[in-house]
Each structure stands twice: as structure tokens, then as C-alpha cells.
Design a protein around this motif. Structure first.
Motif, PDB file in Angstrom:
ATOM      1  N   SER A  69      42.644   1.453 -30.508  1.00 47.71           N
ATOM      2  CA  SER A  69      43.059   1.484 -31.175  1.00 47.71           C
ATOM      3  C   SER A  69      41.797   3.043 -31.515  1.00 47.71           C
ATOM      4  CB  SER A  69      42.271   0.458 -33.081  1.00 47.71           C
ATOM      5  OG  SER A  69      42.764   1.548 -34.083  1.00 47.71           O
ATOM      6  N   THR A  70      42.334   4.224 -32.166  1.00 51.28           N
ATOM      7  CA  THR A  70      42.520   5.106 -32.222  1.00 51.28           C
ATOM      8  C   THR A  70      41.911   5.263 -33.872  1.00 51.28           C
ATOM      9  OG1 THR A  70      44.204   5.668 -33.989  1.00 51.28           O
ATOM     10  CG2 THR A  70      43.992   7.083 -31.213  1.00 51.28           C
ATOM     11  N   ASP A  71      41.695   4.282 -34.872  1.00 53.10           N
ATOM     12  CA  ASP A  71      40.685   3.816 -36.330  1.00 53.10           C
ATOM     13  C   ASP A  71      39.746   3.471 -35.381  1.00 53.10           C
ATOM     14  OD1 ASP A  71      43.515   4.703 -37.173  1.00 53.10           O
ATOM     15  OD2 ASP A  71      43.778   2.457 -37.364  1.00 53.10           O
ATOM     16  N   TYR A  72      38.999   2.952 -34.336  1.00 51.86           N
ATOM     17  CA  TYR A  72      37.975   2.694 -34.262  1.00 51.86           C
ATOM     18  C   TYR A  72      36.896   4.245 -34.462  1.00 51.86           C
ATOM     19  CZ  TYR A  72      38.583  -1.838 -32.270  1.00 51.86           C
ATOM     20  OH  TYR A  72      39.155  -2.864 -31.709  1.00 51.86           O
ATOM     21  N   THR A  73      35.560   3.918 -34.713  1.00 49.33           N
ATOM     22  CA  THR A  73      34.336   5.527 -34.935  1.00 49.33           C
ATOM     23  C   THR A  73      33.248   4.133 -33.937  1.00 49.33           C
ATOM     24  OG1 THR A  73      35.326   5.532 -37.130  1.00 49.33           O
ATOM     25  CG2 THR A  73      33.239   6.434 -36.172  1.00 49.33           C
ATOM     26  N   LEU A  74      32.689   5.569 -32.880  1.00 53.39           N
ATOM     27  CA  LEU A  74      31.314   4.786 -32.409  1.00 53.39           C
ATOM     28  C   LEU A  74      30.166   5.722 -32.862  1.00 53.39           C
ATOM     29  CD1 LEU A  74      30.031   4.045 -30.417  1.00 53.39           C
ATOM     30  CD2 LEU A  74      30.420   6.398 -28.655  1.00 53.39           C
ATOM     31  N   PHE A  75      29.362   4.821 -34.211  1.00 50.45           N
ATOM     32  CA  PHE A  75      28.412   5.578 -34.455  1.00 50.45           C
ATOM     33  C   PHE A  75      26.935   5.334 -34.312  1.00 50.45           C
ATOM     34  CE2 PHE A  75      31.487   3.722 -37.480  1.00 50.45           C
ATOM     35  CZ  PHE A  75      31.138   4.642 -38.578  1.00 50.45           C
ATOM     36  N   PHE A  76      26.521   6.615 -33.483  1.00 47.49           N
ATOM     37  CA  PHE A  76      25.020   6.700 -33.449  1.00 47.49           C
ATOM     38  C   PHE A  76      24.213   6.545 -34.950  1.00 47.49           C
ATOM     39  CE2 PHE A  76      27.387   8.216 -29.674  1.00 47.49           C
ATOM     40  CZ  PHE A  76      27.322   8.090 -29.216  1.00 47.49           C
ATOM     41  N   GLN A  77      22.775   6.244 -34.904  1.00 47.15           N
ATOM     42  CA  GLN A  77      22.141   6.283 -36.232  1.00 47.15           C
ATOM     43  C   GLN A  77      20.743   6.397 -35.475  1.00 47.15           C
ATOM     44  OE1 GLN A  77      20.869   3.042 -39.150  1.00 47.15           O
ATOM     45  NE2 GLN A  77      22.294   4.443 -40.428  1.00 47.15           N
ATOM     46  N   ILE A  78      20.238   7.821 -35.398  1.00 47.56           N
ATOM     47  CA  ILE A  78      18.753   8.010 -34.992  1.00 47.56           C
ATOM     48  C   ILE A  78      17.442   7.813 -36.321  1.00 47.56           C
ATOM     49  CG2 ILE A  78      17.237   9.744 -33.901  1.00 47.56           C
ATOM     50  CD1 ILE A  78      20.302  10.941 -34.056  1.00 47.56           C
ATOM     51  N   LYS A  79      16.833   6.666 -36.238  1.00 45.98           N
ATOM     52  CA  LYS A  79      15.534   6.355 -36.647  1.00 45.98           C
ATOM     53  C   LYS A  79      14.434   6.655 -36.601  1.00 45.98           C
ATOM     54  CE  LYS A  79      17.652   2.667 -39.531  1.00 45.98           C
ATOM     55  NZ  LYS A  79      17.461   1.878 -40.444  1.00 45.98           N
ATOM     56  N   HIS A  80      13.342   6.967 -36.795  1.00 52.97           N
ATOM     57  CA  HIS A  80      11.842   6.953 -36.345  1.00 52.97           C
ATOM     58  C   HIS A  80      11.096   5.373 -36.745  1.00 52.97           C
ATOM     59  CE1 HIS A  80       7.345   7.260 -36.476  1.00 52.97           C
ATOM     60  NE2 HIS A  80       7.405   7.295 -37.889  1.00 52.97           N
ATOM     61  N   CYS A  81      10.820   5.200 -35.876  1.00 54.35           N
ATOM     62  CA  CYS A  81       9.982   3.567 -35.752  1.00 54.35           C
ATOM     63  C   CYS A  81       8.742   3.813 -36.371  1.00 54.35           C
ATOM     64  CB  CYS A  81       9.698   2.848 -33.954  1.00 54.35           C
ATOM     65  SG  CYS A  81       9.577   1.222 -33.914  1.00 54.35           S
ATOM     66  N   GLY A  82       8.510   3.733 -37.682  1.00 53.00           N
ATOM     67  CA  GLY A  82       7.562   3.371 -38.172  1.00 53.00           C
ATOM     68  C   GLY A  82       6.518   2.514 -38.673  1.00 53.00           C
ATOM     69  N   ILE A  83       5.398   2.371 -38.463  1.00 53.67           N
ATOM     70  CA  ILE A  83       4.323   1.325 -38.415  1.00 53.67           C
ATOM     71  C   ILE A  83       4.616  -0.032 -39.776  1.00 53.67           C
ATOM     72  CG2 ILE A  83       1.529   0.543 -39.087  1.00 53.67           C
ATOM     73  CD1 ILE A  83       1.161   3.072 -37.708  1.00 53.67           C
TER      74      ILE A  83
ATOM     75  N   PHE B  56       7.674   0.963 -42.567  1.00 54.86           N
ATOM     76  CA  PHE B  56       9.236   0.903 -42.179  1.00 54.86           C
ATOM     77  C   PHE B  56       9.596   1.865 -41.476  1.00 54.86           C
ATOM     78  CE2 PHE B  56       7.410   3.366 -45.177  1.00 54.86           C
ATOM     79  CZ  PHE B  56       8.155   5.018 -45.398  1.00 54.86           C
ATOM     80  N   ASP B  57      10.848   2.078 -40.826  1.00 50.94           N
ATOM     81  CA  ASP B  57      11.002   3.207 -39.918  1.00 50.94           C
ATOM     82  C   ASP B  57      12.501   4.338 -40.726  1.00 50.94           C
ATOM     83  OD1 ASP B  57      10.745   1.853 -38.292  1.00 50.94           O
ATOM     84  OD2 ASP B  57      12.641   1.207 -37.509  1.00 50.94           O
ATOM     85  N   ARG B  58      12.211   5.178 -40.173  1.00 53.08           N
ATOM     86  CA  ARG B  58      12.854   6.073 -41.083  1.00 53.08           C
ATOM     87  C   ARG B  58      14.303   6.989 -40.601  1.00 53.08           C
ATOM     88  NH1 ARG B  58       8.675  10.366 -43.644  1.00 53.08           N
ATOM     89  NH2 ARG B  58      10.455  11.245 -44.527  1.00 53.08           N
ATOM     90  N   ARG B  59      14.760   7.235 -41.136  1.00 50.97           N
ATOM     91  CA  ARG B  59      16.668   7.389 -40.573  1.00 50.97           C
ATOM     92  C   ARG B  59      15.895   8.651 -40.507  1.00 50.97           C
ATOM     93  NH1 ARG B  59      20.878   6.111 -43.851  1.00 50.97           N
ATOM     94  NH2 ARG B  59      21.833   8.213 -44.438  1.00 50.97           N
ATOM     95  N   VAL B  60      16.467   9.580 -39.191  1.00 54.46           N
ATOM     96  CA  VAL B  60      16.596  11.035 -39.239  1.00 54.46           C
ATOM     97  C   VAL B  60      17.836  11.661 -38.685  1.00 54.46           C
ATOM     98  CG1 VAL B  60      15.882  12.851 -36.553  1.00 54.46           C
ATOM     99  CG2 VAL B  60      14.791  10.428 -37.061  1.00 54.46           C
ATOM    100  N   GLY B  61      18.700  10.971 -38.895  1.00 56.77           N
ATOM    101  CA  GLY B  61      19.613  11.280 -39.007  1.00 56.77           C
ATOM    102  C   GLY B  61      20.844  10.232 -38.198  1.00 56.77           C
ATOM    103  N   GLU B  62      22.760  10.422 -38.458  1.00 50.84           N
ATOM    104  CA  GLU B  62      23.404  10.408 -37.993  1.00 50.84           C
ATOM    105  C   GLU B  62      24.431  10.736 -37.148  1.00 50.84           C
ATOM    106  OE1 GLU B  62      27.116   8.452 -40.684  1.00 50.84           O
ATOM    107  OE2 GLU B  62      25.058   7.293 -40.680  1.00 50.84           O
TER     108      GLU B  62
END
Length: 194
Positions: free
Chosen positions: A71-85, A87-93
Motif C-alpha cells: 500500500s502507498t499508505d505505508y511509511t518507512l520510519f528512521f529514528q536516530i538516537k544516541h546510546c547514553g549511559i 538514557f538515550d537521547r533522540r537525534v532526529g528522524e
């Protein structure tokens, strides 16, 4: 109705990503999934952590997603994070509509996508390639290969050599990257327990 497909995505690397760790290099990783508009996450997969990758991480990570009804209704997501000691912090998507993926479905072509930070700013890019292929049903063939090729009275070293070759073939059939090591470890452990 279209036939089921496998979407193979390779997340190659990132460039000029937002730095969320200012005193030392970031350790970025990405969570990747496919979702239908308005629905939740489906089949999340995670890349290895690019240790000290900072703002220009290299992943070269291949992931496969089985798409039962295209379906063209699907979306492919990439969420980039920094692996912290702690907690992990979100870099972007990055979000890529399937309509765009289907329009540019040329295997081995690397495409750049801008990364959107949590504040909505465009900062950095990820480089991705993808291809669609027919969905292949899994079978017990891999179990048969292992049973047939490791049977018999072979010396331990020969069994280990064969196990490595089998692990590589099985891992290539299952995934295009991450399971080779796990399959090899499992087969070596099985041989050592003899």
C-alpha cells in the motif's frame, strides 16, 4: 491485490547529524520500522551502535521487512538516537512514504534523506538504499542443511569448519547481516557440547 513483498533497506551512514553529546563523541544508532498511516509501529528493527560515530556515523546495516499487502499508505520510519549511559537521547528522524520508495525502486542506488530534529529543524542526512522483492515463504530447508552436513564422524575441526560455512549460508538466507555471528556461535556451542 498485489503480491506480498519484502522490503530490504540498507542504512549506510549519516552525515552532519545534530550533536546531542557535546563533551565526547556520540554513539548513534537507528530504530527502523514500517507503519500504516494512523496505525502504530510494526516490526521495529535496530541498527548496531556506531561507537564514537559522532555526527557522521557509519552503520552499513541491512534490514528486511515483510509487507503482506502493499500500500502507498505505508511509511518507512528512521529514528536516530544516541546510546547514553543513563538514557538515550533522540537525534532526529526521517519519514519516507512508500509512494516515494516505489517511485524510486532502483536497487543499489543510494538516496539521501534529510533528518528532522525534535525541534523540527532540518539537520544532517542519512544515506539509504532499498529494494523490493517477492516475499519468499520460509521452510525447514535450513534445518535439513545443518542436520545433513554435520552428521557423521568428522573430526571436531572439520565440523567447526563446516559449521562456519553453514552458519554463513543460513545467515545470508535469513537476514542480510546480523544473524551470521549468532548462528555461528550457536552452531559452535552445539559442536562443543558433543
Amino acid at each position: 491485490m498485489e503480491s506480498a513483498k519484502t522490503l530490504e533497506v540498507v542504512l549506510h551512514y549519516g552525515t552532519d547529524l545534530r550533536d546531542v553529546k557535546h563533551l565526547s563523541p556520540m554513539d548513534p544508532y537507528a530504530i527502523v520500522w514500517v507503519a500504516v498511516a494512523g496505525a502504530g509501529k510494526e516490526s521495529k528493527q535496530t541498527t548496531p551502535i556506531a561507537k564514537n560515530g559522532a555526527c557522521n556515523p557509519k552503520w552499513e546495516c541491512c534490514m528486511r521487512f515483510n509487507i503482506i499487502s502493499m500500500s502507498t499508505d505505508y511509511t518507512l520510519f528512521f529514528q536516530i538516537k544516541h546510546c547514553g549511559i543513563l538514557f538515550d537521547r533522540r537525534v532526529g528522524e526521517v519519514q519516507v512514504r512508500f509512494a516515494d520508495l516505489l517511485a524510486g525502486d532502483t536497487p543499489a542506488r543510494k538516496v539521501r534523506y534529510q533528518v528532522t530534529t525534535p525541534s523540527g529543524e532540518k539537520r544532517g542526512e542519512i544515506i539509504v538504499s532499498h529494494k523490493f522483492s517477492e516475499l519468499v515463504a520460509s521452510s525447514d530447508e535450513d534445518d535439513d542443511i545443518v542436520a545433513n552436513e554435520l552428521s557423521g564422524d568428522l573430526p571436531r575441526e572439520k565440523k567447526r569448519e563446516k559449521a562456519k560455512k553453514i552458519a554463513k549460508r543460513v545467515a545470508e538466507k535469513i537476514v542480510c547481516g546480523g544473524l551470521e555471528l549468532a548462528a555461528g556461535i550457536a552452531l559452535n556451542a552445539a559442536i562443543d557440547s558433543d
